[in-house]
Design a protein around this motif. Sequence first.
Motif, PDB file in Angstrom:
ATOM      1  N   SER A   1     -26.103 -38.316 -17.991  1.00  0.00           N
ATOM      2  CA  SER A   1     -25.713 -39.369 -17.054  1.00  0.00           C
ATOM      3  C   SER A   1     -25.257 -40.547 -17.887  1.00  0.00           C
ATOM      4  O   SER A   1     -25.246 -40.480 -19.120  1.00  0.00           O
ATOM      5  N   SER A   2     -24.912 -41.645 -17.228  1.00  0.00           N
ATOM      6  CA  SER A   2     -24.433 -42.799 -17.984  1.00  0.00           C
ATOM      7  C   SER A   2     -25.474 -43.337 -18.961  1.00  0.00           C
ATOM      8  O   SER A   2     -25.128 -43.931 -19.970  1.00  0.00           O
ATOM      9  N   ASP A   3     -26.751 -43.121 -18.664  1.00  0.00           N
ATOM     10  CA  ASP A   3     -27.776 -43.603 -19.593  1.00  0.00           C
ATOM     11  C   ASP A   3     -28.929 -42.616 -19.805  1.00  0.00           C
ATOM     12  O   ASP A   3     -29.982 -42.983 -20.290  1.00  0.00           O
ATOM     13  N   GLY A   4     -28.727 -41.341 -19.476  1.00  0.00           N
ATOM     14  CA  GLY A   4     -29.750 -40.324 -19.687  1.00  0.00           C
ATOM     15  C   GLY A   4     -29.377 -39.402 -20.825  1.00  0.00           C
ATOM     16  O   GLY A   4     -28.202 -39.100 -21.034  1.00  0.00           O
ATOM     17  N   ALA A   5     -30.382 -38.949 -21.584  1.00  0.00           N
ATOM     18  CA  ALA A   5     -30.113 -38.065 -22.713  1.00  0.00           C
ATOM     19  C   ALA A   5     -31.255 -37.078 -22.912  1.00  0.00           C
ATOM     20  O   ALA A   5     -32.407 -37.370 -22.596  1.00  0.00           O
ATOM     21  N   ILE A   6     -30.890 -35.927 -23.443  1.00  0.00           N
ATOM     22  CA  ILE A   6     -31.865 -34.907 -23.819  1.00  0.00           C
ATOM     23  C   ILE A   6     -31.688 -34.678 -25.312  1.00  0.00           C
ATOM     24  O   ILE A   6     -30.572 -34.450 -25.785  1.00  0.00           O
ATOM     25  N   ILE A   7     -32.790 -34.751 -26.043  1.00  0.00           N
ATOM     26  CA  ILE A   7     -32.739 -34.677 -27.490  1.00  0.00           C
ATOM     27  C   ILE A   7     -33.596 -33.517 -27.967  1.00  0.00           C
ATOM     28  O   ILE A   7     -34.795 -33.461 -27.676  1.00  0.00           O
ATOM     29  N   LYS A   8     -32.990 -32.621 -28.711  1.00  0.00           N
ATOM     30  CA  LYS A   8     -33.732 -31.536 -29.357  1.00  0.00           C
ATOM     31  C   LYS A   8     -34.272 -32.095 -30.673  1.00  0.00           C
ATOM     32  O   LYS A   8     -33.511 -32.531 -31.538  1.00  0.00           O
ATOM     33  N   VAL A   9     -35.582 -32.109 -30.805  1.00  0.00           N
ATOM     34  CA  VAL A   9     -36.234 -32.636 -32.002  1.00  0.00           C
ATOM     35  C   VAL A   9     -36.703 -31.450 -32.826  1.00  0.00           C
ATOM     36  O   VAL A   9     -37.590 -30.706 -32.415  1.00  0.00           O
ATOM     37  N   ASP A  10     -36.071 -31.311 -33.992  1.00  0.00           N
ATOM     38  CA  ASP A  10     -36.386 -30.170 -34.851  1.00  0.00           C
ATOM     39  C   ASP A  10     -36.781 -30.577 -36.264  1.00  0.00           C
ATOM     40  O   ASP A  10     -36.834 -29.743 -37.165  1.00  0.00           O
ATOM     41  N   SER A  11     -37.074 -31.867 -36.459  1.00  0.00           N
ATOM     42  CA  SER A  11     -37.542 -32.337 -37.762  1.00  0.00           C
ATOM     43  C   SER A  11     -38.481 -33.521 -37.565  1.00  0.00           C
ATOM     44  O   SER A  11     -38.433 -34.205 -36.535  1.00  0.00           O
ATOM     45  N   ILE A  12     -39.311 -33.779 -38.570  1.00  0.00           N
ATOM     46  CA  ILE A  12     -40.247 -34.898 -38.522  1.00  0.00           C
ATOM     47  C   ILE A  12     -39.482 -36.220 -38.478  1.00  0.00           C
ATOM     48  O   ILE A  12     -39.885 -37.154 -37.790  1.00  0.00           O
ATOM     49  N   GLU A  13     -38.361 -36.303 -39.187  1.00  0.00           N
ATOM     50  CA  GLU A  13     -37.564 -37.531 -39.194  1.00  0.00           C
ATOM     51  C   GLU A  13     -37.060 -37.841 -37.778  1.00  0.00           C
ATOM     52  O   GLU A  13     -37.144 -38.988 -37.319  1.00  0.00           O
ATOM     53  N   LYS A  14     -36.535 -36.838 -37.094  1.00  0.00           N
ATOM     54  CA  LYS A  14     -36.078 -37.047 -35.713  1.00  0.00           C
ATOM     55  C   LYS A  14     -37.246 -37.395 -34.815  1.00  0.00           C
ATOM     56  O   LYS A  14     -37.133 -38.244 -33.931  1.00  0.00           O
TER      57      LYS A  14
END
Length: 186
Positions: free
Chosen positions: A79-92
């Motif tokens: 959406s204009s301000d929605g996001a899905i983030i795949k986190v696959d590292s400790i840094e992320k």
Amino acid sequence: MKKEYFVQYSDQSIINSFDFPKDNFVSITVGISEITHDLITSLVQKMFRLPIFFVLESMIFGYKKETLIENKVPFYEFSSDGAIIKVDSIEKLELVSGLAEVLVNNGLSVFIFHGEGIVEQDLIPSRRWNKPIKFNNVDINKVETFVDVYEVGFTIFSKSDLFNSPGKIPHYIPNHYLLDINSSDI
């Protein structure tokens, strides 16, 4: 002084606020007065193996989106301000947990998903006034655990035996928090 928290089986109203098969999941609520990024990071590291997915329904006028772009963290914008983030590292995880902390402390929810075969595009939430939150495209059989993080705590919905009772949850909370045994279902 340690911050106190409580752990209880979720109230029916919390369970009903999500539209998914409730008989497959145990629902546990944890009340904590302050959600910090180190709490989120610690929970994720203790509870899950990576990858996990963070669903941010709103990123406060794009500010957080800029942070993701500047740090070269890929995300699926739904959406204009929605996001899905795949986190696959400790840094992320560190970066996204910091963003999640800001969002939840401003009254927004952040959802965390763990399971096998989950893809970002399937995790788009549908929220309508006076209706339960739906994740229309998610294959619920692929979801092992789903966490709703909000300003005063979080709720764990899980099929896992690791998280199926309030007595098991304190093992995942950092030591600088103190369990309020009198307010907990332990």
